[in-house]
Design a protein around this motif. Sequence first.
Motif, PDB file in Angstrom:
ATOM      1  N   VAL A 255     -17.868 -14.198  19.446  1.00 56.53           N
ATOM      2  CA  VAL A 255     -16.812 -14.120  20.331  1.00 56.53           C
ATOM      3  C   VAL A 255     -15.445 -14.961  20.510  1.00 56.53           C
ATOM      4  N   GLU A 256     -14.491 -14.185  19.694  1.00 58.87           N
ATOM      5  CA  GLU A 256     -13.294 -14.855  20.129  1.00 58.87           C
ATOM      6  C   GLU A 256     -12.267 -14.128  20.875  1.00 58.87           C
ATOM      7  N   ARG A 257     -11.477 -15.268  22.065  1.00 64.72           N
ATOM      8  CA  ARG A 257     -11.364 -15.584  23.457  1.00 64.72           C
ATOM      9  C   ARG A 257     -10.023 -15.782  23.529  1.00 64.72           C
ATOM     10  N   GLU A 258      -9.002 -15.421  23.726  1.00 64.46           N
ATOM     11  CA  GLU A 258      -7.394 -16.535  23.339  1.00 64.46           C
ATOM     12  C   GLU A 258      -8.015 -16.736  22.473  1.00 64.46           C
ATOM     13  N   GLY A 259      -7.638 -16.995  21.166  1.00 63.32           N
ATOM     14  CA  GLY A 259      -7.580 -17.071  19.825  1.00 63.32           C
ATOM     15  C   GLY A 259      -8.847 -18.448  19.586  1.00 63.32           C
ATOM     16  N   THR A 260      -9.977 -18.900  20.451  1.00 64.73           N
ATOM     17  CA  THR A 260     -10.656 -19.746  20.538  1.00 64.73           C
ATOM     18  C   THR A 260     -12.032 -18.740  20.014  1.00 64.73           C
ATOM     19  N   GLN A 261     -12.932 -20.028  19.370  1.00 66.39           N
ATOM     20  CA  GLN A 261     -14.331 -18.463  19.012  1.00 66.39           C
ATOM     21  C   GLN A 261     -15.263 -19.630  19.879  1.00 66.39           C
ATOM     22  N   GLU A 262     -16.125 -18.734  20.704  1.00 66.78           N
ATOM     23  CA  GLU A 262     -17.142 -18.658  21.989  1.00 66.78           C
ATOM     24  C   GLU A 262     -18.300 -18.592  21.196  1.00 66.78           C
ATOM     25  N   THR A 263     -19.395 -19.037  21.736  1.00 67.85           N
ATOM     26  CA  THR A 263     -20.934 -18.377  21.082  1.00 67.85           C
ATOM     27  C   THR A 263     -21.683 -18.279  22.031  1.00 67.85           C
ATOM     28  N   ILE A 264     -21.951 -17.050  22.500  1.00 67.97           N
ATOM     29  CA  ILE A 264     -22.957 -16.392  23.413  1.00 67.97           C
ATOM     30  C   ILE A 264     -24.084 -15.497  23.427  1.00 67.97           C
ATOM     31  N   SER A 265     -25.538 -15.847  23.651  1.00 64.02           N
ATOM     32  CA  SER A 265     -26.715 -15.390  23.448  1.00 64.02           C
ATOM     33  C   SER A 265     -26.709 -14.491  24.374  1.00 64.02           C
ATOM     34  N   VAL A 266     -27.255 -13.188  24.469  1.00 69.59           N
ATOM     35  CA  VAL A 266     -27.415 -12.020  24.935  1.00 69.59           C
ATOM     36  C   VAL A 266     -29.088 -11.368  24.365  1.00 69.59           C
ATOM     37  N   THR A 267     -29.491 -10.988  24.793  1.00 70.64           N
ATOM     38  CA  THR A 267     -30.666 -10.366  25.276  1.00 70.64           C
ATOM     39  C   THR A 267     -30.225  -8.076  24.719  1.00 70.64           C
ATOM     40  N   PRO A 268     -30.062  -7.151  24.545  1.00 68.21           N
ATOM     41  CA  PRO A 268     -29.666  -6.165  24.539  1.00 68.21           C
ATOM     42  C   PRO A 268     -31.308  -5.605  25.569  1.00 68.21           C
ATOM     43  N   ALA A 269     -31.244  -4.798  26.440  1.00 70.83           N
ATOM     44  CA  ALA A 269     -32.256  -4.009  27.009  1.00 70.83           C
ATOM     45  C   ALA A 269     -32.468  -2.774  26.275  1.00 70.83           C
ATOM     46  N   THR A 270     -33.357  -2.343  26.537  1.00 71.04           N
ATOM     47  CA  THR A 270     -34.592  -1.211  26.144  1.00 71.04           C
ATOM     48  C   THR A 270     -33.776  -0.126  26.688  1.00 71.04           C
ATOM     49  N   VAL A 271     -33.420   0.868  26.322  1.00 69.60           N
ATOM     50  CA  VAL A 271     -33.165   2.002  26.956  1.00 69.60           C
ATOM     51  C   VAL A 271     -33.940   3.035  25.561  1.00 69.60           C
ATOM     52  N   GLU A 272     -35.029   3.997  26.339  1.00 66.35           N
ATOM     53  CA  GLU A 272     -34.219   5.567  25.414  1.00 66.35           C
ATOM     54  C   GLU A 272     -32.727   6.352  24.744  1.00 66.35           C
ATOM     55  N   ALA A 273     -33.243   6.722  23.264  1.00 62.82           N
ATOM     56  CA  ALA A 273     -32.148   7.273  23.090  1.00 62.82           C
ATOM     57  C   ALA A 273     -32.363   8.544  22.394  1.00 62.82           C
ATOM     58  N   ALA A 274     -31.744   9.696  21.906  1.00 59.26           N
ATOM     59  CA  ALA A 274     -32.392  10.335  20.459  1.00 59.26           C
ATOM     60  C   ALA A 274     -31.695   9.517  19.309  1.00 59.26           C
ATOM     61  N   GLY A 275     -32.945  10.049  18.223  1.00 57.79           N
ATOM     62  CA  GLY A 275     -32.703   9.676  17.059  1.00 57.79           C
ATOM     63  C   GLY A 275     -31.992  10.734  16.201  1.00 57.79           C
ATOM     64  N   ALA A 276     -32.681   9.819  14.671  1.00 58.55           N
ATOM     65  CA  ALA A 276     -31.736  11.098  13.689  1.00 58.55           C
ATOM     66  C   ALA A 276     -32.226  12.369  14.000  1.00 58.55           C
ATOM     67  N   ASP A 277     -33.806  12.439  14.327  1.00 64.12           N
ATOM     68  CA  ASP A 277     -34.384  13.293  14.262  1.00 64.12           C
ATOM     69  C   ASP A 277     -34.677  14.823  15.393  1.00 64.12           C
ATOM     70  N   GLY A 278     -33.785  13.846  16.391  1.00 64.13           N
ATOM     71  CA  GLY A 278     -34.000  14.480  17.909  1.00 64.13           C
ATOM     72  C   GLY A 278     -34.560  13.925  18.889  1.00 64.13           C
ATOM     73  N   THR A 279     -36.191  12.694  17.825  1.00 66.01           N
ATOM     74  CA  THR A 279     -36.933  12.750  18.930  1.00 66.01           C
ATOM     75  C   THR A 279     -36.305  11.264  19.302  1.00 66.01           C
ATOM     76  N   ALA A 280     -37.113  11.133  20.672  1.00 62.05           N
ATOM     77  CA  ALA A 280     -36.719  10.170  21.637  1.00 62.05           C
ATOM     78  C   ALA A 280     -37.001   8.086  21.237  1.00 62.05           C
ATOM     79  N   GLN A 281     -36.124   7.933  21.506  1.00 59.84           N
ATOM     80  CA  GLN A 281     -36.856   6.407  20.868  1.00 59.84           C
ATOM     81  C   GLN A 281     -35.981   5.161  21.342  1.00 59.84           C
ATOM     82  N   GLU A 282     -37.077   3.626  21.779  1.00 59.84           N
ATOM     83  CA  GLU A 282     -36.230   3.162  21.594  1.00 59.84           C
ATOM     84  C   GLU A 282     -35.270   2.297  21.356  1.00 59.84           C
ATOM     85  N   VAL A 283     -34.097   2.169  22.144  1.00 62.01           N
ATOM     86  CA  VAL A 283     -33.081   1.392  21.415  1.00 62.01           C
ATOM     87  C   VAL A 283     -32.957   0.355  21.942  1.00 62.01           C
TER      88      VAL A 283
END
Length: 435
Positions: free
Chosen positions: A234-262
Motif C-alpha cells: 500500500v502506498e500511503r503519503e508517499g511511502t509504501q507499507e506492507t499489510i497482511s489481510v485475510t478476506p472474509a468469505t461471503v456468497e455472491a452470484a457467479g457468472a452463471d447466476g448460481t451462488a458461490q463463495e468469494v
Amino acid sequence: MTVLAFVIGIALMVVGLAVSIALHELGHLWPAKKFGVRVGQYMIGFGPTLWSTRKGETEYGFKAIPLGGYISMAGMYPPSPRDGAALPAGEGRAGRAGGGFFATMVQDARAANDETLEGRDDERVFYRLSVWKRVVIMLGGPIMNFLFAIVLFSILFSAIGIQTATSTVSALSECVPATASAECAPGDPQAPAAAAGLQPGDRIVSADGAPVSTFADLAAVVQASPAQQLTLVVEREGTQETISVTPATVEAAGADGTAQEVGFLGVRPAVEYVRQPIWAGAQAAVENAGAVAGIIWQLPVKVYDTAVSLVTGQERDPDGPLSIVGAGILAGEVAAVDAPILNRVAGFLGLLASLNIALFVFNLIPLLPLDGGHVVVALWDGLKRTWARLFRRPPPKPVDASKLVPVTFVVFIALAVMGGILIIADLVNPVSILS
C-alpha cells in the motif's frame, strides 16, 4: 437541470454540427481544387444565404438551415446530348413534353449541369477526371468526419481519460455483511480491510505479488482468495507499507447466476479519470463505425420501430437512430446534468464524436445523392473503360449519372420521410440520458 445550461448545450451542438459539416465539405473541396476542378460554391447549410464572400472563382458562405452543406463542382455530369442541348428545360428532343415527371427531372438536371460548363470541351470538370481522382474527391468528405471523430475520441480518452474505479481506497466497509451486496446488521463481524488498518486515501500497489492499477485487478485477486491471507503493498503519503489481510468469505452470484463463495475485503474504490494510450481514440472510432454500420443497414426497420413507439407511447430503443434534433436534446441534457464540468465536457465530446461517425458511415451508403453513390458511379465508369481496353474496343462515353436523377429523387424522399419521423419522435418521445 437548468434551462440556460440546456440551451447552451444545444447551441454547442449546433456549432459542433456546423464544424463537422464544414470539415466534410472541406474534404471534398481541397482535392477538387487540387485536381483542377472548378468549384463555384462552398456552402454550410441550406436555404437563404446569410453571409458569403468570394475568393477567386469560389463563393464561400453560410445559409440559414444548418442541416447540411455542399460544394458546387463544374461538370458533375457529361454535357447534354447535342440534339437536345439547346432545348428549354422540361422539353424533349422532339419539342414536346419530355416523357413525364421523371424525364423532366433528368432534363432539368442536365440543364443545370450545362450551366456549370464553359463549353463542351471544358477540361476543368468533375466527370473528366480519372476514376481514382473522383473517388478521392467523394470519399474526402466522409473521411474528414472520421478523422475529426478520431481527434475528438483521442481528446476524450487520452487527454481527459475514462472514469475508472482505481485501486485507491475512497472508503471502508464497517462490517462483513451476510452477502456481498447486503447492508451491515448488528452483530456482523468487522470488515477485513478496516481490521487490517487500511485507510481512505491508500493506494493498493500490489495484492499477493500481483500488481494492481484498477479496482477490477484488486477484486479479481480478493474474490479468488476467500479465507486466505494476502499481502498487500500500500502506498500511503508517499511511502509504501506492507499489510497482511485475510478476506472474509461471503456468497455472491457467479457468472452463471448460481451462488458461490468469494473473498470480501471491504474497500470502496475512488473513481478517477484514467488516461488511455494514444491509439485508444482511433480504436474507439473504428469500433463505433462498426456499431453504426450495424444500425445503418437496418435503418428502415429501426425507423419503423421508432414510428411504432411514437404511436403507441412505448419506450424507444436507446441504441436506435436519432435525428440531429435528438442529438441536440442529448447535448442539452449533458450540459445541464448535475455533474462536474469535466464530466459534462467528456459527455459532449463523446456525443459529437459519435455524430461524426454517423456522418461518416451514412455518407458511404452506395446510393445517390450520398457520397457513396457517386463513388459507385465512378467505379462503374472505370469498370466500363477497363472492359473496353481488355477487349480493344473504343473508349465508352462517360457514365451519365443524370439518368439516375429519378432514383436519386426516390432516395431523397425516403431519407426525408425517415428523417421527419425521427425528428417528430425526438420531439415527442425523445431518448434521454436522464431516464
